[in-house]
Design an enzyme around this catalytic site. Structure first.
Site, PDB file in Angstrom:
ATOM      1  N   TYR A 168      -0.780 -19.340  -5.292  1.00 31.91           N
ATOM      2  CA  TYR A 168      -1.370 -18.300  -4.420  1.00 31.91           C
ATOM      3  C   TYR A 168      -2.687 -18.791  -3.829  1.00 31.91           C
ATOM      4  O   TYR A 168      -2.931 -18.668  -2.627  1.00 31.91           O
ATOM      5  CB  TYR A 168      -1.570 -17.013  -5.238  1.00 31.91           C
ATOM      6  N   ASP A 200       8.610  -7.076   9.573  1.00 32.70           N
ATOM      7  CA  ASP A 200       8.646  -7.061   8.107  1.00 32.70           C
ATOM      8  C   ASP A 200      10.063  -7.429   7.669  1.00 32.70           C
ATOM      9  O   ASP A 200      11.035  -7.157   8.373  1.00 32.70           O
ATOM     10  CB  ASP A 200       8.276  -5.661   7.579  1.00 32.70           C
ATOM     11  N   LYS A 218      -3.627 -19.383   0.093  1.00 34.12           N
ATOM     12  CA  LYS A 218      -4.685 -18.622   0.768  1.00 34.12           C
ATOM     13  C   LYS A 218      -5.854 -19.506   1.211  1.00 34.12           C
ATOM     14  O   LYS A 218      -6.449 -19.261   2.260  1.00 34.12           O
ATOM     15  CB  LYS A 218      -5.160 -17.470  -0.132  1.00 34.12           C
TER      16      LYS A 218
HETATM   17  P1  NAI Z   1       2.432  -5.225  -0.062  1.00 34.30           P
HETATM   18  O1  NAI Z   1       3.368  -5.842  -1.022  1.00 34.30           O
HETATM   19  O2  NAI Z   1       2.039  -3.801  -0.224  1.00 34.30           O
HETATM   20  O3  NAI Z   1       2.947  -5.448   1.433  1.00 34.30           O
HETATM   21  C1  NAI Z   1       3.429  -6.700   1.842  1.00 34.30           C
HETATM   22  C2  NAI Z   1       4.434  -6.499   2.952  1.00 34.30           C
HETATM   23  O4  NAI Z   1       4.872  -7.802   3.367  1.00 34.30           O
HETATM   24  C3  NAI Z   1       5.689  -5.739   2.499  1.00 34.30           C
HETATM   25  O5  NAI Z   1       6.022  -4.750   3.451  1.00 34.30           O
HETATM   26  C4  NAI Z   1       6.775  -6.816   2.422  1.00 34.30           C
HETATM   27  O6  NAI Z   1       8.073  -6.337   2.715  1.00 34.30           O
HETATM   28  C5  NAI Z   1       6.282  -7.796   3.489  1.00 34.30           C
HETATM   29  N1  NAI Z   1       6.828  -9.139   3.289  1.00 34.30           N
HETATM   30  C6  NAI Z   1       6.902  -9.851   2.138  1.00 34.30           C
HETATM   31  N2  NAI Z   1       7.506 -11.029   2.352  1.00 34.30           N
HETATM   32  C7  NAI Z   1       7.802 -11.066   3.672  1.00 34.30           C
HETATM   33  C8  NAI Z   1       8.437 -12.014   4.504  1.00 34.30           C
HETATM   34  N3  NAI Z   1       8.913 -13.178   4.027  1.00 34.30           N
HETATM   35  N4  NAI Z   1       8.580 -11.731   5.821  1.00 34.30           N
HETATM   36  C9  NAI Z   1       8.128 -10.569   6.325  1.00 34.30           C
HETATM   37  N5  NAI Z   1       7.538  -9.617   5.593  1.00 34.30           N
HETATM   38  C10 NAI Z   1       7.367  -9.870   4.274  1.00 34.30           C
HETATM   39  O7  NAI Z   1       1.124  -6.164  -0.116  1.00 34.30           O
HETATM   40  P2  NAI Z   1      -0.378  -5.970   0.391  1.00 34.30           P
HETATM   41  O8  NAI Z   1      -1.225  -5.823  -0.798  1.00 34.30           O
HETATM   42  O9  NAI Z   1      -0.463  -5.014   1.500  1.00 34.30           O
HETATM   43  O10 NAI Z   1      -0.642  -7.450   0.910  1.00 34.30           O
HETATM   44  C11 NAI Z   1      -0.781  -7.781   2.268  1.00 34.30           C
HETATM   45  C12 NAI Z   1      -1.495  -9.121   2.329  1.00 34.30           C
HETATM   46  O11 NAI Z   1      -2.780  -8.993   1.732  1.00 34.30           O
HETATM   47  C13 NAI Z   1      -0.797 -10.262   1.594  1.00 34.30           C
HETATM   48  O12 NAI Z   1      -0.914 -11.442   2.353  1.00 34.30           O
HETATM   49  C14 NAI Z   1      -1.609 -10.373   0.314  1.00 34.30           C
HETATM   50  O13 NAI Z   1      -1.519 -11.666  -0.244  1.00 34.30           O
HETATM   51  C15 NAI Z   1      -2.990 -10.046   0.821  1.00 34.30           C
HETATM   52  N6  NAI Z   1      -3.940  -9.613  -0.168  1.00 34.30           N
HETATM   53  C16 NAI Z   1      -3.718  -8.495  -0.917  1.00 34.30           C
HETATM   54  C17 NAI Z   1      -4.665  -8.073  -1.833  1.00 34.30           C
HETATM   55  C18 NAI Z   1      -4.477  -6.868  -2.685  1.00 34.30           C
HETATM   56  O14 NAI Z   1      -5.292  -6.679  -3.611  1.00 34.30           O
HETATM   57  N7  NAI Z   1      -3.498  -6.015  -2.438  1.00 34.30           N
HETATM   58  C19 NAI Z   1      -5.934  -8.821  -2.012  1.00 34.30           C
HETATM   59  C20 NAI Z   1      -6.072  -9.955  -1.154  1.00 34.30           C
HETATM   60  C21 NAI Z   1      -5.109 -10.333  -0.252  1.00 34.30           C
END
Ligand code: NAI
Length: 259
Positions: free
Chosen positions: A162, A42, A166
């Site tokens: 986005y 991360d 995706k």
């Molecule tokens: P979140 O924001 O809670 O967690 C994302 C994590 O990725 C964080 O720990 C952040 O530090 C890390 N991160 C961000 N940029 C980074 C980089 N350049 N290198 C390494 N780590 C990085 O987000 P969440 O919701 O857990 O999202 C996880 C995945 O799920 C993402 O790909 C998001 O697009 C996808 N997603 C989320 C949805 C939602 O409703 N929360 C729905 C559909 C997909």
């Protein structure tokens, strides 16, 4: 909480990106509960270290590596540290991602477009590029799950960059699945619906109005929990899904069912 008594990943090593928060954190913990050793990647050191600590507290092994998933050198170095610590790579959950403000395509700056494509799509190509080589070295194959989204197959206004990122994740997951099926490396995409994470809090502003607006898109009447997404990832990485590859699994409370 998703109840699980299973131990499907004993002696397996799993690499999880975005492990410091939300879906990545919940999935890393779920793998650990089922016996896996974890390489956590991360960009946020503090939250990544916190996940590693939680994993150690439940009696599993984890290393936390600061890594910008869009940077090839960072990804190579994180994978190398995993190999030094655990000697093999069986599973990869390429999940780190970012959102952007609601903006029509013509209002999206070139910088914003590049940032989202780098972090959400280039990262998955970079991760798979180096992970597949390590899995080929195992000789026993492996399982990769890439986090796409309902925005990975549905057009959403104001989400051009986005959606492009995706849709791209869904596409390269399927391409890699075809390319490596014979080597027993299975590759699937996971398409979550609206899930209750820090990303979703930023989108809703954590206000009752903002939350109601997104929940209105969910036939099931609530957001998904990160643990519910994790359960699907574990299925796709387990021997329960050995005939499943090149699939984009939708776990979305029915959000996309009526389209
Ligand atoms: P979140 O924001 O809670 O967690 C994302 C994590 O990725 C964080 O720990 C952040 O530090 C890390 N991160 C961000 N940029 C980074 C980089 N350049 N290198 C390494 N780590 C990085 O987000 P969440 O919701 O857990 O999202 C996880 C995945 O799920 C993402 O790909 C998001 O697009 C996808 N997603 C989320 C949805 C939602 O409703 N929360 C729905 C559909 C997909």
């Amino acid at each position: 909480m998703v109840a699980t008594q299973l131990k499907r990943f004993t002696e397996k090593v799993a690499f999880v990106t975005g492990a410091g928060s939300g879906i990545g954190r919940a999935t890393a913990l779920a793998f650990a509960r089922e016996g896996a050793s974890l390489v956590l990647a991360d960009i946020s050191e503090e939250s990544n270290n916190a996940t590693a600590k939680e994993i150690e507290e439940i009696g599993a092994r984890a290393i936390a590596v600061r890594c910008d998933v869009a940077d090839g050198e960072d990804v190579k170095s994180a994978l190398a540290k995993g190999m030094e610590s655990f000697g093999r790579l069986d599973i990869a959950f390429n999940n780190a991602g970012i959102e952007h403000q609601v903006k029509k395509l013509n209002e999206t700056s070139e910088e914003e477009w590049d940032r989202v494509i780098r972090v959400n799509l280039r990262s998955v190509y970079i991760c798979m590029k180096y992970q597949i080589d390590l899995m080929l070295r195992n000789g026993t194959g492996g399982a990769i799950v890439n986090t796409s989204s309902t925005a990975g197959f549905m057009a959403i206004q104001g989400q051009g960059a986005y959606c492009a990122s995706k849709f791209g994740v869904t596409a390269i997951s399927k391409v890699a699945a075809l390319e490596h099926a014979k080597s027993n490396i299975r590759v699937n995409a996971l398409c979550p619906g609206i899930t209750d994470t820090a990303m979703m809090s930023r989108i809703t502003g954590d206000t009752p109005h903002g939350i109601a607006r997104v929940v209105a898109q969910e036939p099931i009447g609530r957001m998904g929990r990160p643990e519910e997404i994790a359960a699907a990832v574990l299925f796709l990485c387990s021997d329960d899904s050995l005939f499943t590859t090149g699939h984009a699994m939708v776990v979305d409370g029915g959000q996309s069912t009526g389209i």
